[in-house]
Design an enzyme around this catalytic site. Structure first.
Site, mmCIF file in Angstrom:
data_model
loop_
_atom_site.group_PDB
_atom_site.id
_atom_site.type_symbol
_atom_site.label_atom_id
_atom_site.label_comp_id
_atom_site.label_asym_id
_atom_site.label_seq_id
_atom_site.Cartn_x
_atom_site.Cartn_y
_atom_site.Cartn_z
ATOM 1 C CB SER A 213 -0.931 -0.041 1.212
ATOM 2 O OG SER A 213 -1.959 0.914 1.082
ATOM 3 C CE LYS B 216 -17.842 20.951 8.625
ATOM 4 N NZ LYS B 216 -16.730 21.236 7.707
#
Length: 285
Positions: free
Chosen positions: A102, A154
């Site tokens: 990764s 949000k």
């Protein structure tokens, strides 16, 4: 002065040893890095990287042992290595230890060559996001979640509320963008070395032998043997480490930190340790 004295000696007495600076990048890749659990980030590695490339040597060797982590920090470290390699005109040789997967592999492709132990793990070219959900626990313990926001998006993926399909789709869109950046970087660096394999960018990982067949690495071996073979039997390796300040060396930091600050830092360190443990465990390590 040493070079001048070396010229005065008979040829048979002269030292032809080449010293190669070595950087060790060990651990999960996370932003910041605390006192209790140091991690890899541009902030924690920039100093040793700059110091290694300032060394008078034909190449810089980098040992990587990382299961990945932050894609942003991974790319920042990668870019700092490549920028300095071009600026200083030095070859970069990367050596994989247990794993370069990764984000760890993203850093590894900064090398002009990638060499790994036959049992090393490489690859995992993908993006993962993991979290926990506690909506049922909140009901059981009788706690009401109150969140007030300006902006309807949000508070997406709130772990204390049921997961929403549109929130997951939004997250996956972000992951696809980040994944494509990773793919483009690997293709740019590895080029024609990469084999046309449908599994290459799916997040799968392999031992170094298979990684060599796929074009993810350039060879099998270890750092010391490889460098001596490249630069001569007298080649010496110099580990580059971060320079500690005088105050930190003797533990002199002025006033003692409040107990609450120490407890908070310790708790944060435990969370970082758990996150790092999860990253390593993906590869059976």
């Amino acid at each position: 002065m040493r070079r001048f004295l070396n010229r005065l000696l008979p040829k048979s007495w002269r030292s032809d040893a080449v010293t190669i600076p070595v950087i060790r990048l060990q651990g999960a890749i996370m932003s910041g890095g605390g006192q209790f659990r140091p991690s890899l980030s541009l902030a924690t590695t920039a100093g040793v990287i700059e110091k290694a490339f300032a060394f008078k040597a034909p190449a810089v060797a980098i040992a990587i042992n990382s299961p990945g982590g932050s894609p942003v920090q991974s790319r920042l470290i990668y870019k700092r290595i490549r920028d300095l390699a071009q600026e200083k005109n030095k070859r970069v040789l990367v050596f994989v230890e247990d794993v370069a997967a990764s984000g760890g592999y993203m850093i590894a492709v900064a090398g002009d060559e990638i060499i790994a132990d036959p049992s090393s793990i490489v690859g995992s070219i993908g993006v993962v996001s993991a979290s926990f959900g506690f909506p049922e626990l909140m009901k059981k313990i009788g706690v009401e979640r109150r969140v007030h926001t300006a902006g309807q998006n949000k508070s997406i993926l709130d772990p204390f509320k049921p997961e929403k399909k549109e929130d997951v789709e939004r997250l996956k869109t972000l992951q696809l963008d980040i994944h494509q950046t990773f793919i483009d970087l690997v293709k740019e660096r590895r080029g024609a070395k990469l084999k046309d394999n449908p599994d290459l960018f799916t997040g799968l990982f392999w031992t170094a032998g298979k990684g060599l067949d796929l074009g993810l690495i350039d060879g099998l071996g270890d750092m010391r043997s490889t460098l001596k073979q490249r630069f001569g039997a007298k080649t010496q390796l110099k580990l580059i480490t971060a320079q500690r300040g005088l105050l930190s060396r003797f533990g002199l930091f002025g006033q003692k930190a409040p107990a609450s600050a120490i407890a908070g830092a310790a708790a944060s360190g435990l969370m970082d340790a758990a996150e790092e443990r999860a990253l390593w465990s993906r590869f059976g390590l």
